[in-house]
Design an enzyme around this catalytic site. Structure first.
Site, PDB file in Angstrom:
ATOM      1  N   LYS A  66       0.809  -1.346   0.167  1.00 32.84           N
ATOM      2  CA  LYS A  66       0.220   0.000  -0.030  1.00 32.84           C
ATOM      3  C   LYS A  66       0.854   1.152   0.056  1.00 32.84           C
ATOM      4  O   LYS A  66       0.370   2.233  -0.590  1.00 32.84           O
ATOM      5  CB  LYS A  66      -0.976   0.081   1.229  1.00 32.84           C
ATOM      6  CG  LYS A  66      -2.060  -1.107   1.155  1.00 32.84           C
ATOM      7  CD  LYS A  66      -3.007  -0.904   2.324  1.00 32.84           C
ATOM      8  CE  LYS A  66      -3.986  -2.059   2.027  1.00 32.84           C
ATOM      9  NZ  LYS A  66      -5.157  -2.031   3.206  1.00 32.84           N
ATOM     10  N   GLU A  79      -7.389  13.090  -1.822  1.00 36.42           N
ATOM     11  CA  GLU A  79      -7.049  13.344  -0.629  1.00 36.42           C
ATOM     12  C   GLU A  79      -7.015  12.658   0.479  1.00 36.42           C
ATOM     13  O   GLU A  79      -6.073  12.482   1.358  1.00 36.42           O
ATOM     14  CB  GLU A  79      -8.239  14.550  -0.124  1.00 36.42           C
ATOM     15  CG  GLU A  79      -7.898  16.132  -0.534  1.00 36.42           C
ATOM     16  CD  GLU A  79      -6.328  16.533  -0.397  1.00 36.42           C
ATOM     17  OE1 GLU A  79      -6.090  16.563   0.782  1.00 36.42           O
ATOM     18  OE2 GLU A  79      -5.827  17.003  -1.474  1.00 36.42           O
ATOM     19  N   ASN A  88      -5.080   1.720  -1.763  1.00 38.91           N
ATOM     20  CA  ASN A  88      -5.421   0.460  -1.733  1.00 38.91           C
ATOM     21  C   ASN A  88      -6.464   0.303  -2.886  1.00 38.91           C
ATOM     22  O   ASN A  88      -6.889  -0.614  -3.387  1.00 38.91           O
ATOM     23  CB  ASN A  88      -6.240   0.049  -0.651  1.00 38.91           C
ATOM     24  CG  ASN A  88      -7.692   0.387  -0.822  1.00 38.91           C
ATOM     25  OD1 ASN A  88      -8.082   1.527  -1.357  1.00 38.91           O
ATOM     26  ND2 ASN A  88      -8.582  -0.127  -0.069  1.00 38.91           N
ATOM     27  N   ASP A 103     -10.061   2.311   2.375  1.00 36.50           N
ATOM     28  CA  ASP A 103     -10.099   1.465   3.825  1.00 36.50           C
ATOM     29  C   ASP A 103     -10.957   2.341   4.952  1.00 36.50           C
ATOM     30  O   ASP A 103     -11.769   1.691   5.556  1.00 36.50           O
ATOM     31  CB  ASP A 103      -8.591   1.160   4.462  1.00 36.50           C
ATOM     32  CG  ASP A 103      -7.930   0.073   3.364  1.00 36.50           C
ATOM     33  OD1 ASP A 103      -8.699  -0.828   2.868  1.00 36.50           O
ATOM     34  OD2 ASP A 103      -6.818   0.100   3.531  1.00 36.50           O
ATOM     35  N   ASN A 152       0.097   2.703  21.253  1.00 39.58           N
ATOM     36  CA  ASN A 152       1.016   1.840  20.489  1.00 39.58           C
ATOM     37  C   ASN A 152       2.130   1.481  21.240  1.00 39.58           C
ATOM     38  O   ASN A 152       2.590   1.978  22.203  1.00 39.58           O
ATOM     39  CB  ASN A 152       1.507   2.734  19.291  1.00 39.58           C
ATOM     40  CG  ASN A 152       2.120   1.867  18.333  1.00 39.58           C
ATOM     41  OD1 ASN A 152       1.519   0.803  18.006  1.00 39.58           O
ATOM     42  ND2 ASN A 152       3.280   2.115  17.677  1.00 39.58           N
TER      43      ASN A 152
HETATM   44  P1  ATR Z   1      -0.090  -2.295   9.155  1.00 33.87           P
HETATM   45  O1  ATR Z   1      -0.077  -1.710   7.864  1.00 33.87           O
HETATM   46  O2  ATR Z   1      -1.080  -3.574   9.442  1.00 33.87           O
HETATM   47  O3  ATR Z   1      -0.664  -1.170  10.012  1.00 33.87           O
HETATM   48  P2  ATR Z   1       2.435  -1.789  10.300  1.00 33.87           P
HETATM   49  O4  ATR Z   1       2.556  -0.755   9.523  1.00 33.87           O
HETATM   50  O5  ATR Z   1       3.435  -2.680  10.286  1.00 33.87           O
HETATM   51  O6  ATR Z   1       1.054  -2.836   9.607  1.00 33.87           O
HETATM   52  O7  ATR Z   1       2.106  -1.462  11.751  1.00 33.87           O
HETATM   53  C1  ATR Z   1       1.625  -2.713  12.478  1.00 33.87           C
HETATM   54  C2  ATR Z   1       1.294  -1.924  13.852  1.00 33.87           C
HETATM   55  O8  ATR Z   1       1.027  -3.220  14.786  1.00 33.87           O
HETATM   56  C3  ATR Z   1       2.263  -1.331  14.865  1.00 33.87           C
HETATM   57  O9  ATR Z   1       1.477  -0.256  15.210  1.00 33.87           O
HETATM   58  C4  ATR Z   1       2.733  -2.213  15.689  1.00 33.87           C
HETATM   59  O10 ATR Z   1       3.245  -1.622  16.689  1.00 33.87           O
HETATM   60  P3  ATR Z   1       4.975  -1.117  16.787  1.00 33.87           P
HETATM   61  O11 ATR Z   1       4.844   0.106  16.088  1.00 33.87           O
HETATM   62  O12 ATR Z   1       5.351  -1.076  18.098  1.00 33.87           O
HETATM   63  O13 ATR Z   1       5.680  -1.850  15.933  1.00 33.87           O
HETATM   64  C5  ATR Z   1       1.651  -2.934  16.006  1.00 33.87           C
HETATM   65  N1  ATR Z   1       1.880  -4.150  16.401  1.00 33.87           N
HETATM   66  C6  ATR Z   1       2.365  -5.553  15.954  1.00 33.87           C
HETATM   67  N2  ATR Z   1       2.174  -6.541  16.791  1.00 33.87           N
HETATM   68  C7  ATR Z   1       2.011  -5.927  18.067  1.00 33.87           C
HETATM   69  C8  ATR Z   1       1.945  -6.837  19.079  1.00 33.87           C
HETATM   70  N3  ATR Z   1       2.050  -7.971  19.280  1.00 33.87           N
HETATM   71  N4  ATR Z   1       1.270  -5.886  20.204  1.00 33.87           N
HETATM   72  C9  ATR Z   1       0.948  -4.690  20.034  1.00 33.87           C
HETATM   73  N5  ATR Z   1       1.031  -3.987  18.932  1.00 33.87           N
HETATM   74  C10 ATR Z   1       1.727  -4.599  17.755  1.00 33.87           C
END
Ligand code: ATR
Length: 268
Positions: A66, A79, A88, A103, A152
């Protein structure tokens, strides 16, 4: 006949062909919709090959492309795609490729129309700060929420996202104070069969907990929400159908009826 695709990796299990073929049947539109696999790191080359070989009219883009798609369409984006920094939906017109993001609106339609939850005036807690969170926030910010907080695992990312969208960031531990009507899991934690580290008290007043992820069985976040006392817990299947309907509208200019397709997938 016009050709449409969903581009991703891996892509064989995507539900998008099923959804779009059902929409096409409903509308009597003669089209094909297939999966198209591109090796990660080769998005531009892969897309060029597809355009050369198939002359598609449109394509959906999913994990992990994406962001690549947004970079590719940088000067021809809607936008909402700019705000989400993710694309997407691709629209091919003459020599130009336009990028959109459906989305966020898909999420809002599912929550408001399918589940009857009024987002306006609600207190929202959003979990995660990646691309999925960005897509949802880009739509939520136009919904007149009473408040939006982002938590987060890596707090600095929540802070950066909150600053970008003019919302508040909180630590997971802070959410124990509760006071959220809608809690949305935008993390990818379900992929590792984990729930994000939200304390049970955060759910005390939640009326709807929503996981963007969908699976045949309850996700770890859905289980946590239910066991913490939230009466209404949903996965993201409806959002998938609604974002597809919005993409379909971008390409064909017609609004499909989504409920039958949603029910068919739910019962499958
Ligand atoms: P997407 O495009 O699906 O949003 P991404 O950009 O890789 O994928 O983001 C994944 C998100 O899930 C992030 O906010 C990640 O937290 P971090 O920024 O700390 O990496 C979060 N994430 C992934 N696994 C996690 C877990 N087990 N517990 C809490 N947050 C998680």
């Amino acid at each position: 006949m016009s050709r449409f695709y969903v581009i991703g990796h891996p892509i064989t299990h995507s539900l998008s062909p099923r959804i779009h073929r059902a929409f096409a049947r409903q509308m009597g539109i003669d089209m094909t919709y297939d999966t198209y696999d591109i090796t990660p790191g080769r998005f531009v080359e892969g897309l060029s090959e597809l355009m050369r070989e198939a002359q598609p009219r449109g394509a959906n883009v999913t994990v992990p492309f994406k962001l690549d798609a947004a970079q590719y369409c940088a000067s021809n984006m809607t936008e909402r795609a700019k705000e989400a920094r993710a694309v997407n939906t691709l629209i091919f017109e003459d020599e130009t490729v336009y990028g959109d993001n459906t989305d966020g609106i898909g999420f809002v339609r599912d929550v408001e129309m399918r589940y009857g939850f009024p987002i306006k005036g609600s207190r929202v807690l959003l979990l995660g700060a990646g691309g999925a969170a960005r897509g949802v926030l880009s739509a939520l910010r136009h919904c007149a929420c009473a408040s939006i907080c982002v938590a987060n695992r890596t707090p600095a990312k929540a802070q950066a996202l909150a600053l970008d969208f003019g919302v508040r960031s909180v630590l997971y531990s802070d959410t124990a104070q509760g006071g959220y009507d809608l809690i949305v899991n935008c993390t990818s934690s379900s992929l590792n069969n984990m729930a994000p580290p939200v304390p049970m008290q955060a759910f005390a007043q939640a009326q709807l907990c929503y996981d963007l992820f969908y699976a045949p069985t309850e996700t770890p976040f859905m289980r946590l929400a239910r066991e913490s006392g939230c009466a209404r817990v949903q996965d993201g299947l409806g959002m998938l159908v609604e974002q597809a309907a919005e993409s379909f509208f971008c390409w064909h200019g017609v609004r499909v009826e989504t409920e039958a397709v949603f029910q068919e997938l739910r019962n499958a």
